[in-house]
Structure formats: C-alpha cells, structure tokens
Design an enzyme around this catalytic site. Sequence first.
Site, mmCIF file in Angstrom:
data_model
loop_
_atom_site.group_PDB
_atom_site.id
_atom_site.type_symbol
_atom_site.label_atom_id
_atom_site.label_comp_id
_atom_site.label_asym_id
_atom_site.label_seq_id
_atom_site.Cartn_x
_atom_site.Cartn_y
_atom_site.Cartn_z
ATOM 1 N N HIS A 1 -7.528 12.333 17.637
ATOM 2 C CA HIS A 1 -8.424 12.379 18.797
ATOM 3 C C HIS A 1 -9.780 12.881 18.350
ATOM 4 O O HIS A 1 -9.887 13.658 17.400
ATOM 5 C CB HIS A 1 -7.858 13.293 19.895
ATOM 6 C CG HIS A 1 -7.532 14.673 19.427
ATOM 7 N ND1 HIS A 1 -6.357 14.959 18.743
ATOM 8 C CD2 HIS A 1 -8.215 15.832 19.499
ATOM 9 C CE1 HIS A 1 -6.354 16.245 18.431
ATOM 10 N NE2 HIS A 1 -7.471 16.801 18.867
ATOM 11 N N HIS B 1 -13.143 14.925 19.758
ATOM 12 C CA HIS B 1 -13.718 15.739 20.824
ATOM 13 C C HIS B 1 -15.161 15.300 21.074
ATOM 14 O O HIS B 1 -15.914 15.090 20.122
ATOM 15 C CB HIS B 1 -13.770 17.223 20.411
ATOM 16 C CG HIS B 1 -12.439 17.848 20.187
ATOM 17 N ND1 HIS B 1 -11.863 18.729 21.080
ATOM 18 C CD2 HIS B 1 -11.550 17.743 19.162
ATOM 19 C CE1 HIS B 1 -10.700 19.144 20.611
ATOM 20 N NE2 HIS B 1 -10.484 18.561 19.446
#
Length: 110
Positions: free
Chosen positions: A101, A103
């Site tokens: 992922h 941010h």
Amino acid sequence: MEKDCLFCQIIAGDRHADIVYEDDLMVVFKDINPHAPVHLLLVPRKHIRSVNDLSADDQGLVAAVIMRARYVAKEAGVDKSGYKLVLNVERGAGQVIFHLHMHLTGGWRA
Ligand code: 5GP
Ligand code: ZN
C-alpha cells in the site's frame, strides 16, 4: 485474496473502510489512524506482500497507483498545498500490514 490479510478483507468487502476511489486494479480508502488531516491508503487489489515482492509484471500496477495518487490528491484538495507518498518497506521501516500500500498524507497548513 489472503483470508488473514486485513486489506484483502477490505477489498473483498468483508471489512468496513471509508473507500474514496476504486477500480479494477486498486482501492483507495482513509487510514483508520490518520497521521495527517488527509491520510489515504492506495491499495492494489492484488495481494503483494511488500515492495520487495513486486515482479516485472507489476510495473503497470505500480505506475497506475502513482498516477492515481495525483487524482485523489486533487480530489482531497491537497494537490497544490502538497502531499507525501510513502511506501513503508518491511518491519524496520514501519510496515505493519503486509499487503502493499502507498500512504498519501497532506492537508497541513501551507
Ligand atoms: P504500514 O505501517 O503497514 O505502512 O501502514 C498500515 C496502515 O494501515 C496504518 O497507517 C494503519 O493505521 C492502517 N490500518 C491498519 N488497519 C486498518 C484498518 O482496518 N482499516 C483502515 N482503514 N486502515 C488500517
Ligand atoms: Zn492482502
């Protein structure tokens, strides 16, 4: 789908998240514990453990995530004031969810 993976559960709709964008490649949702006024997570649907586990086949996916970050930053109103894109890679760097992922944080006073 890894059944013990929190982000796979969110992607499958088995766990709630505030989703702000989704397409066939990725889901973007608000971080549950934001570190900035705007804190989004851009998460590929494909379960990839970390940046270290990317393969040559994932190049398009990585590009799509970064390109999408520009649009979600704009939607969130932080494109002009500025934002950070961060990938924590492995435990020593702070990675706690082992599903790749990125941010996106921003919204501080310029
Ligand atoms: P990492 O430290 O692995 O790069 O980031 C994981 C992020 O996921 C953390 O910022 C954490 O707050 C967020 N997070 C952990 N569990 C959940 C969850 O169930 N829902 C959402 N929306 N965010 C989560
Ligand atoms: Zn996963």
